[in-house]
Design a protein around this motif. Structure first.
Motif, PDB file in Angstrom:
ATOM      1  N   SER A  36     -27.405  57.312 -38.188  1.00  0.00           N
ATOM      2  CA  SER A  36     -26.163  57.674 -37.023  1.00  0.00           C
ATOM      3  C   SER A  36     -26.312  59.233 -36.932  1.00  0.00           C
ATOM      4  CB  SER A  36     -25.167  57.354 -37.889  1.00  0.00           C
ATOM      5  OG  SER A  36     -24.996  56.012 -38.204  1.00  0.00           O
ATOM      6  N   ALA A  37     -26.608  60.088 -37.785  1.00  0.00           N
ATOM      7  CA  ALA A  37     -26.501  61.422 -37.524  1.00  0.00           C
ATOM      8  C   ALA A  37     -27.748  61.832 -36.921  1.00  0.00           C
ATOM      9  CB  ALA A  37     -26.749  62.026 -39.051  1.00  0.00           C
ATOM     10  N   ALA A  38     -28.879  61.232 -36.747  1.00  0.00           N
ATOM     11  CA  ALA A  38     -30.053  61.703 -35.747  1.00  0.00           C
ATOM     12  C   ALA A  38     -29.641  61.332 -34.583  1.00  0.00           C
ATOM     13  CB  ALA A  38     -31.436  61.121 -36.252  1.00  0.00           C
ATOM     14  N   VAL A  39     -29.177  59.866 -34.350  1.00  0.00           N
ATOM     15  CA  VAL A  39     -28.996  59.578 -33.120  1.00  0.00           C
ATOM     16  C   VAL A  39     -27.566  60.422 -32.346  1.00  0.00           C
ATOM     17  CG1 VAL A  39     -27.841  57.777 -31.749  1.00  0.00           C
ATOM     18  CG2 VAL A  39     -29.388  57.199 -33.256  1.00  0.00           C
ATOM     19  N   MET A  40     -26.551  60.670 -33.026  1.00  0.00           N
ATOM     20  CA  MET A  40     -25.384  61.535 -32.603  1.00  0.00           C
ATOM     21  C   MET A  40     -26.007  63.078 -32.323  1.00  0.00           C
ATOM     22  SD  MET A  40     -22.289  60.133 -34.652  1.00  0.00           S
ATOM     23  CE  MET A  40     -21.424  60.980 -33.906  1.00  0.00           C
ATOM     24  N   LEU A  41     -26.939  63.405 -33.179  1.00  0.00           N
ATOM     25  CA  LEU A  41     -27.317  64.889 -33.067  1.00  0.00           C
ATOM     26  C   LEU A  41     -28.257  64.819 -31.587  1.00  0.00           C
ATOM     27  CD1 LEU A  41     -27.691  67.703 -33.893  1.00  0.00           C
ATOM     28  CD2 LEU A  41     -29.901  66.832 -35.494  1.00  0.00           C
ATOM     29  N   LEU A  42     -29.271  64.240 -31.607  1.00  0.00           N
ATOM     30  CA  LEU A  42     -30.074  64.203 -30.147  1.00  0.00           C
ATOM     31  C   LEU A  42     -29.280  63.868 -29.048  1.00  0.00           C
ATOM     32  CD1 LEU A  42     -33.656  63.168 -31.120  1.00  0.00           C
ATOM     33  CD2 LEU A  42     -32.657  65.244 -30.861  1.00  0.00           C
ATOM     34  N   GLY A  43     -28.379  62.760 -29.255  1.00  0.00           N
ATOM     35  CA  GLY A  43     -27.416  62.160 -28.240  1.00  0.00           C
ATOM     36  C   GLY A  43     -26.545  63.321 -27.447  1.00  0.00           C
TER      37      GLY A  43
END
Length: 375
Positions: A36-43
């Motif tokens: 979730s953190a990776a998706v929210m960070l890049l998105g």
């Protein structure tokens, strides 16, 4: 998985075989918080930096799409084609952000557990339909830990979200007063900023969750000493099987060794307890080599083969013992035995020449009786 049994007995770290079997069953460490953190960070980053451009494109498509001529409104085919064209343009406008989130979703598992494709998890497991087992899972210590994690995560994220809304309430309320094309870009940037802040929050949670998931995965796969012993038996074979393999290997090596006896130049004997077969080719060898050796029954067999194949035998107990003790099969004789072996081979060559030409037989050399004591 090491689910059953007394967990207190599972004190040993999982072996590589246990880890590989677990991986084949789809049991690898996973952290949803990290994903979730990776998706929210890049998105969120993509939305924050490209939100203005995206809002402008969407606004232009919306204005162009709502500007219809009379012909466009009455022609059903043209309306459908126009709609499909705008959908394609909208997807292309959103493609950079969607691509980055897709890459994040694929790359995050590489940090913990890696990618894993297992079809065994698709097999039906009817034990999960047992109500008793279901209640046991619901009220298990693991479920209580997951519930506590969910509550802490909810409170943490809710607090950050409330702070974001409180600090940006003025900008959010001011969006309604902005022109549409600038308001869309501003809203996208605000959403991106919120996602970045929440991604940082999720990153803090993931920093705690990832070590916990790794530890929990390792604990579930720990083994007892008995399991490690059983696995070693399965991998290496039982002692009986290994003994049979060793005996077969020794028999094969012995047969190969016996096949070299007829090619020997001389067999040095003890005379009964030891026998060592030597071969020397001055064009290919630096020193004579031992092609066969043995004691007792094997020595008797070497002497028997030598007699059957007319291989000369020379009785020199000290030299036979020294060769048997110090030289492996296929190995060269050591330098301290050069003189003694050279005396034996010279005598054998002289004896063969005397037989061929009818000359007087040479006298056998006297080998140093203390030779084997020096080795």
């Amino acid at each position: 998985m090491a689910e059953g049994g007394d967990n207190e007995d599972r004190t040993e770290q999982p072996t590589s075989k246990r880890l590989e079997e677990a991986r084949k069953r789809g049991q690898v460490p996973r952290s949803p918080e990290l994903n979730s953190a990776a998706v929210m960070l890049l998105g969120g980053g993509a939305l924050y930096f490209m939100g203005g451009h995206l809002g402008e494109q969407l606004f232009q498509m919306m204005r162009s799409g709502l500007t219809l001529t009379r012909e466009d409104a009455l022609d059903q085919g043209r309306a459908i084609a126009t709609f499909g064209n705008y959908v394609l343009h909208a997807m292309l406008a959103c493609a950079p952000i969607l691509s980055l989130t897709f890459v994040a979703a694929l790359a995050a598992p590489l940090a913990i557990g890696g990618w894993n494709l297992s079809f065994s998890v698709l097999a039906p497991d009817f034990t999960k339909l047992n109500p008793a087992n279901g209640l046991g899972r619901i009220f298990s210590p693991r479920s209580l830990v997951e519930l506590a994690k969910a509550l802490v995560k909810f409170l943490f994220i809710a607090s950050i979200a409330a702070c974001l809304l409180w600090n940006n309430v003025g900008e959010l309320m001011g969006l309604s007063a902005e022109p549409l094309h600038t308001g869309l870009g501003h809203a996208a940037r605000l959403a991106g900023h919120a996602f970045l802040m929440l991604a940082g929050t999720m990153g803090i949670i993931a920093a705690v969750d990832v070590p916990y998931q790794l530890w929990q995965h390792n604990q579930k796969l720990k083994m007892t000493r008995e399991e490690i012993r059983e696995e070693a038996k399965e991998s290496d074979g039982s002692p009986e099987m290994k003994g049979q393999i060793r005996r077969a290997q020794m028999d094969l090596a012995r047969r190969r060794m016996m096949q070299e006896v007829p090619k020997a130049d001389v067999v040095v004997t003890n005379p009964t307890h030891f026998a060592v077969a030597l071969r020397y080719d001055d064009k290919r060898m630096r020193a004579p080599i031992v092609v066969a050796k043995g004691a007792d029954l094997i020595a008797a067999r070497i002497r028997e083969l030598a007699k059957e194949n007319n291989v000369p035998m020379f009785e020199a107990p000290p030299l036979a013992r020294a060769l048997h003790r110090n030289v492996e099969i296929g190995g060269e004789i050591p330098s301290n035995l050069y003189v003694a072996v050279a005396q034996v081979l010279t005598y054998i060559y002289q004896m063969k020449a005397a037989r061929n030409y009818g000359a007087v037989m040479p006298q056998p050399p006297a080998i140093d009786p203390g030779l084997d004591k020096d080795n």
